[in-house]
Design a protein around this motif. Structure first.
Motif, mmCIF file in Angstrom:
data_model
loop_
_atom_site.group_PDB
_atom_site.id
_atom_site.type_symbol
_atom_site.label_atom_id
_atom_site.label_comp_id
_atom_site.label_asym_id
_atom_site.label_seq_id
_atom_site.Cartn_x
_atom_site.Cartn_y
_atom_site.Cartn_z
ATOM 1 N N ALA A 81 0.817 -1.212 0.000
ATOM 2 C CA ALA A 81 0.000 0.000 0.000
ATOM 3 C C ALA A 81 0.850 1.262 0.000
ATOM 4 O O ALA A 81 0.470 2.277 -0.595
ATOM 5 C CB ALA A 81 -0.926 0.000 1.214
ATOM 6 N N GLU A 82 2.018 1.213 0.643
ATOM 7 C CA GLU A 82 2.860 2.405 0.749
ATOM 8 C C GLU A 82 3.943 2.456 -0.324
ATOM 9 O O GLU A 82 4.766 3.368 -0.323
ATOM 10 C CB GLU A 82 3.501 2.444 2.138
ATOM 11 C CG GLU A 82 2.482 2.637 3.245
ATOM 12 C CD GLU A 82 3.093 2.533 4.616
ATOM 13 O OE1 GLU A 82 4.285 2.177 4.717
ATOM 14 O OE2 GLU A 82 2.378 2.813 5.589
ATOM 15 N N SER A 83 3.954 1.529 -1.250
ATOM 16 C CA SER A 83 5.019 1.477 -2.246
ATOM 17 C C SER A 83 5.021 2.695 -3.170
ATOM 18 O O SER A 83 6.079 3.080 -3.662
ATOM 19 C CB SER A 83 4.922 0.203 -3.070
ATOM 20 O OG SER A 83 3.732 0.208 -3.830
ATOM 21 N N ILE A 84 3.871 3.314 -3.388
ATOM 22 C CA ILE A 84 3.841 4.473 -4.291
ATOM 23 C C ILE A 84 4.431 5.715 -3.639
ATOM 24 O O ILE A 84 4.714 6.693 -4.323
ATOM 25 C CB ILE A 84 2.407 4.762 -4.773
ATOM 26 C CG1 ILE A 84 1.501 5.080 -3.603
ATOM 27 C CG2 ILE A 84 1.871 3.594 -5.567
ATOM 28 C CD1 ILE A 84 0.142 5.572 -4.009
ATOM 29 N N PHE A 85 4.647 5.686 -2.320
ATOM 30 C CA PHE A 85 5.179 6.846 -1.616
ATOM 31 C C PHE A 85 6.660 6.697 -1.273
ATOM 32 O O PHE A 85 7.211 7.519 -0.554
ATOM 33 C CB PHE A 85 4.399 7.087 -0.322
ATOM 34 C CG PHE A 85 2.932 7.285 -0.558
ATOM 35 C CD1 PHE A 85 2.470 8.385 -1.252
ATOM 36 C CD2 PHE A 85 2.016 6.364 -0.082
ATOM 37 C CE1 PHE A 85 1.125 8.568 -1.479
ATOM 38 C CE2 PHE A 85 0.668 6.540 -0.296
ATOM 39 C CZ PHE A 85 0.221 7.643 -0.998
ATOM 40 N N PRO B 79 13.512 12.132 -6.112
ATOM 41 C CA PRO B 79 13.194 11.243 -7.245
ATOM 42 C C PRO B 79 13.947 9.924 -7.155
ATOM 43 O O PRO B 79 14.980 9.820 -6.518
ATOM 44 C CB PRO B 79 13.619 12.046 -8.462
ATOM 45 C CG PRO B 79 14.420 13.166 -7.966
ATOM 46 C CD PRO B 79 14.159 13.347 -6.512
ATOM 47 N N ALA B 80 13.409 8.966 -7.816
ATOM 48 C CA ALA B 80 14.050 7.658 -7.857
ATOM 49 C C ALA B 80 15.339 7.757 -8.664
ATOM 50 O O ALA B 80 15.428 8.540 -9.606
ATOM 51 C CB ALA B 80 13.116 6.641 -8.484
ATOM 52 N N PRO B 81 16.344 6.962 -8.316
ATOM 53 C CA PRO B 81 17.591 7.011 -9.095
ATOM 54 C C PRO B 81 17.380 6.456 -10.492
ATOM 55 O O PRO B 81 16.497 5.631 -10.729
ATOM 56 C CB PRO B 81 18.546 6.125 -8.282
ATOM 57 C CG PRO B 81 17.654 5.235 -7.482
ATOM 58 C CD PRO B 81 16.406 6.020 -7.219
ATOM 59 N N GLU B 82 18.203 6.916 -11.408
ATOM 60 C CA GLU B 82 18.139 6.433 -12.780
ATOM 61 C C GLU B 82 18.548 4.966 -12.809
ATOM 62 O O GLU B 82 19.511 4.580 -12.145
ATOM 63 C CB GLU B 82 19.077 7.246 -13.679
ATOM 64 C CG GLU B 82 18.637 8.671 -13.891
ATOM 65 C CD GLU B 82 17.368 8.746 -14.711
ATOM 66 O OE1 GLU B 82 17.168 7.912 -15.609
ATOM 67 O OE2 GLU B 82 16.560 9.648 -14.440
ATOM 68 N N PRO B 83 17.856 4.146 -13.575
ATOM 69 C CA PRO B 83 18.243 2.727 -13.640
ATOM 70 C C PRO B 83 19.566 2.562 -14.371
ATOM 71 O O PRO B 83 19.870 3.289 -15.310
ATOM 72 C CB PRO B 83 17.099 2.077 -14.414
ATOM 73 C CG PRO B 83 16.443 3.192 -15.138
ATOM 74 C CD PRO B 83 16.670 4.434 -14.335
#
Length: 70
Positions: free
Chosen positions: A43-47, A53-57
């Motif tokens: 449930a909390e994965s979207i937060f 921001p997420a790191p670049e893959p």
């Protein structure tokens, strides 16, 4: 006994029983002990990256071995 009557009787008895057991199994699976942490994590994965921001893959994560064009 024709095919329709046979299938109707089968659906009214055994298939109904099977679907009821599947439903009860799904409910028990969801409410099993220890699953609260997994449900909260999902449930909390979207937060997770809310503050930054997420790191670049990396190339290994994307599976692409592209050469950068300059």
């Amino acid at each position: 006994m024709d095919r329709y009557s046979f299938l109707r009787q089968l659906a009214d008895s055994w298939v109904l029983l099977a679907l009821t057991l599947v439903f009860i199994g799904v409910v028990l699976f969801v409410w099993r002990p220890g699953s609260r942490r997994l449900h909260r994590d999902a449930a909390e994965s979207i937060f997770r990256n809310e503050t930054r921001p997420a790191p670049e893959p990396t190339e290994a994560e994307t599976g692409a071995n592209r050469k950068e064009v300059e």
